[in-house]
Design a protein around this motif. Structure first.
Motif, PDB file in Angstrom:
ATOM      1  N   SER A 122     -61.198  10.843  16.231  1.00 16.36           N
ATOM      2  CA  SER A 122     -60.030  11.013  15.378  1.00 16.36           C
ATOM      3  C   SER A 122     -59.265  12.247  15.816  1.00 16.36           C
ATOM      4  CB  SER A 122     -60.518  11.165  13.929  1.00 16.36           C
ATOM      5  OG  SER A 122     -59.648  11.933  13.179  1.00 16.36           O
ATOM      6  N   GLY A 123     -57.965  12.209  15.603  1.00 11.34           N
ATOM      7  CA  GLY A 123     -57.130  13.372  15.907  1.00 11.34           C
ATOM      8  C   GLY A 123     -57.059  14.359  14.750  1.00 11.34           C
ATOM      9  N   ALA A 124     -57.703  14.040  13.625  1.00 10.54           N
ATOM     10  CA  ALA A 124     -57.610  14.898  12.439  1.00 10.54           C
ATOM     11  C   ALA A 124     -58.180  16.288  12.707  1.00 10.54           C
ATOM     12  CB  ALA A 124     -58.324  14.248  11.256  1.00 10.54           C
ATOM     13  N   HIS A 125     -59.253  16.346  13.482  1.00 12.71           N
ATOM     14  CA  HIS A 125     -59.838  17.657  13.804  1.00 12.71           C
ATOM     15  C   HIS A 125     -58.829  18.515  14.556  1.00 12.71           C
ATOM     16  CE1 HIS A 125     -62.226  20.450  16.342  1.00 12.71           C
ATOM     17  NE2 HIS A 125     -62.782  20.690  15.182  1.00 12.71           N
ATOM     18  N   HIS A 126     -58.110  17.899  15.487  1.00 10.45           N
ATOM     19  CA  HIS A 126     -57.103  18.647  16.252  1.00 10.45           C
ATOM     20  C   HIS A 126     -55.943  19.094  15.360  1.00 10.45           C
ATOM     21  CE1 HIS A 126     -59.192  17.933  19.958  1.00 10.45           C
ATOM     22  NE2 HIS A 126     -59.214  16.637  19.717  1.00 10.45           N
ATOM     23  N   VAL A 127     -55.597  18.270  14.379  1.00 17.17           N
ATOM     24  CA  VAL A 127     -54.548  18.656  13.432  1.00 17.17           C
ATOM     25  C   VAL A 127     -55.006  19.875  12.630  1.00 17.17           C
ATOM     26  CG1 VAL A 127     -53.256  17.937  11.373  1.00 17.17           C
ATOM     27  CG2 VAL A 127     -53.572  16.339  13.282  1.00 17.17           C
ATOM     28  N   TYR A 128     -56.261  19.847  12.155  1.00 17.81           N
ATOM     29  CA  TYR A 128     -56.804  20.964  11.380  1.00 17.81           C
ATOM     30  C   TYR A 128     -56.791  22.247  12.222  1.00 17.81           C
ATOM     31  CZ  TYR A 128     -59.685  23.423   7.963  1.00 17.81           C
ATOM     32  OH  TYR A 128     -60.125  24.306   7.038  1.00 17.81           O
ATOM     33  N   VAL A 129     -57.248  22.147  13.463  1.00 12.66           N
ATOM     34  CA  VAL A 129     -57.288  23.312  14.354  1.00 12.66           C
ATOM     35  C   VAL A 129     -55.874  23.822  14.625  1.00 12.66           C
ATOM     36  CG1 VAL A 129     -57.877  24.098  16.692  1.00 12.66           C
ATOM     37  CG2 VAL A 129     -59.506  22.703  15.387  1.00 12.66           C
ATOM     38  N   THR A 130     -54.936  22.923  14.831  1.00 15.89           N
ATOM     39  CA  THR A 130     -53.543  23.324  15.065  1.00 15.89           C
ATOM     40  C   THR A 130     -53.002  24.073  13.852  1.00 15.89           C
ATOM     41  OG1 THR A 130     -53.164  21.466  16.558  1.00 15.89           O
ATOM     42  CG2 THR A 130     -51.211  22.477  15.549  1.00 15.89           C
ATOM     43  N   LEU A 131     -53.299  23.572  12.668  1.00 16.24           N
ATOM     44  CA  LEU A 131     -52.855  24.271  11.453  1.00 16.24           C
ATOM     45  C   LEU A 131     -53.496  25.654  11.357  1.00 16.24           C
ATOM     46  CD1 LEU A 131     -52.916  21.233   9.006  1.00 16.24           C
ATOM     47  CD2 LEU A 131     -50.880  22.446   9.815  1.00 16.24           C
ATOM     48  N   GLU A 132     -54.781  25.770  11.739  1.00 14.91           N
ATOM     49  CA  GLU A 132     -55.440  27.086  11.748  1.00 14.91           C
ATOM     50  C   GLU A 132     -54.737  28.020  12.733  1.00 14.91           C
ATOM     51  OE1 GLU A 132     -59.186  27.769   9.821  1.00 14.91           O
ATOM     52  OE2 GLU A 132     -57.161  27.381   9.103  1.00 14.91           O
ATOM     53  N   MET A 133     -54.398  27.487  13.909  1.00 19.56           N
ATOM     54  CA  MET A 133     -53.756  28.319  14.937  1.00 19.56           C
ATOM     55  C   MET A 133     -52.348  28.743  14.516  1.00 19.56           C
ATOM     56  SD  MET A 133     -56.235  28.646  16.921  1.00 19.56           S
ATOM     57  CE  MET A 133     -55.468  29.610  18.211  1.00 19.56           C
ATOM     58  N   LEU A 134     -51.701  27.958  13.693  1.00 15.77           N
ATOM     59  CA  LEU A 134     -50.396  28.355  13.146  1.00 15.77           C
ATOM     60  C   LEU A 134     -50.563  29.369  12.012  1.00 15.77           C
ATOM     61  CD1 LEU A 134     -48.667  24.851  13.013  1.00 15.77           C
ATOM     62  CD2 LEU A 134     -48.139  26.738  14.597  1.00 15.77           C
ATOM     63  N   LYS A 135     -51.637  29.215  11.256  1.00 20.41           N
ATOM     64  CA  LYS A 135     -51.890  30.102  10.122  1.00 20.41           C
ATOM     65  C   LYS A 135     -52.206  31.528  10.581  1.00 20.41           C
ATOM     66  CE  LYS A 135     -55.104  28.515   7.597  1.00 20.41           C
ATOM     67  NZ  LYS A 135     -56.103  27.987   6.681  1.00 20.41           N
ATOM     68  N   VAL A 136     -52.906  31.673  11.696  1.00 21.00           N
ATOM     69  CA  VAL A 136     -53.293  33.005  12.182  1.00 21.00           C
ATOM     70  C   VAL A 136     -52.070  33.901  12.408  1.00 21.00           C
ATOM     71  CG1 VAL A 136     -54.337  34.258  14.127  1.00 21.00           C
ATOM     72  CG2 VAL A 136     -55.581  32.383  13.029  1.00 21.00           C
ATOM     73  N   PRO A 137     -51.102  33.521  13.232  1.00 26.28           N
ATOM     74  CA  PRO A 137     -49.950  34.423  13.408  1.00 26.28           C
ATOM     75  C   PRO A 137     -49.120  34.567  12.133  1.00 26.28           C
ATOM     76  CG  PRO A 137     -49.607  32.385  14.636  1.00 26.28           C
ATOM     77  CD  PRO A 137     -51.008  32.358  14.119  1.00 26.28           C
ATOM     78  N   ALA A 138     -49.082  33.529  11.298  1.00 29.68           N
ATOM     79  CA  ALA A 138     -48.339  33.638  10.039  1.00 29.68           C
ATOM     80  C   ALA A 138     -48.983  34.670   9.117  1.00 29.68           C
ATOM     81  CB  ALA A 138     -48.256  32.268   9.357  1.00 29.68           C
TER      82      ALA A 138
END
Length: 150
Positions: A122-138
């Motif tokens: 599933s691509g859901a794990h990659h979506v979760y990780v992408t959201l984490e990677m966006l959350k860090v700089p935010a």
């Protein structure tokens, strides 16, 4: 922006950042690497990692939700700058998408794996990780912007 609330906003943003970095970027990859090095069967290592991960991410997401509520309330009460308000909105939306849309899907999939099934990737794990990677700089930007308001 009220100085004590700006300080609280910075503190919660950086605490939140530390939890995300500690769990998502450090603990999780290391857990799977350690399990794969010490458990003979790869499927067993995956099941162990998922079981532990469910507990860890439940705790992380609970802590994140509490930190998000504290941050949002502090910002709303503080009379924030536009930048602080926008950054708070961004991190709140990222977390909400993770918790409301992505995590339930990951929970269902991990339940199937833990039950011995082999669901398709599933691509859901990659979506979760992408959201984490966006959350860090935010979160970094929110903490720094709140500190600048002191």
């Amino acid at each position: 922006m009220n100085h004590s609330l700006a300080a609280l906003t910075a503190a919660t943003a950086f605490t939140w950042l530390g939890t995300v970095v500690g769990v998502s970027l450090l603990e999780t990859p290391l857990r799977f690497r350690a399990l794969r090095n010490h458990v003979e069967e790869d499927a067993e290592a995956t099941r162990l990692g998922l079981g532990i991960g469910r507990l860890v991410f439940r705790a992380l997401n609970t802590a994140e939700a509490v930190l998000a509520v504290v941050t949002v309330v502090a910002v709303l009460v503080a009379g924030p700058t536009v930048a602080v308000a926008v950054l708070t909105g961004i991190v709140a939306v990222l977390l909400t998408v993770q918790l409301a849309a992505v995590r339930p899907f990951l929970q269902r999939r991990s339940s199937r794996v833990l039950a011995g099934e082999h669901p398709p990737r599933s691509g859901a794990h990659h979506v979760y990780v992408t959201l984490e990677m966006l959350k860090v700089p935010a979160l970094i930007a929110l903490g720094a912007t709140a500190l600048a308001a002191l």
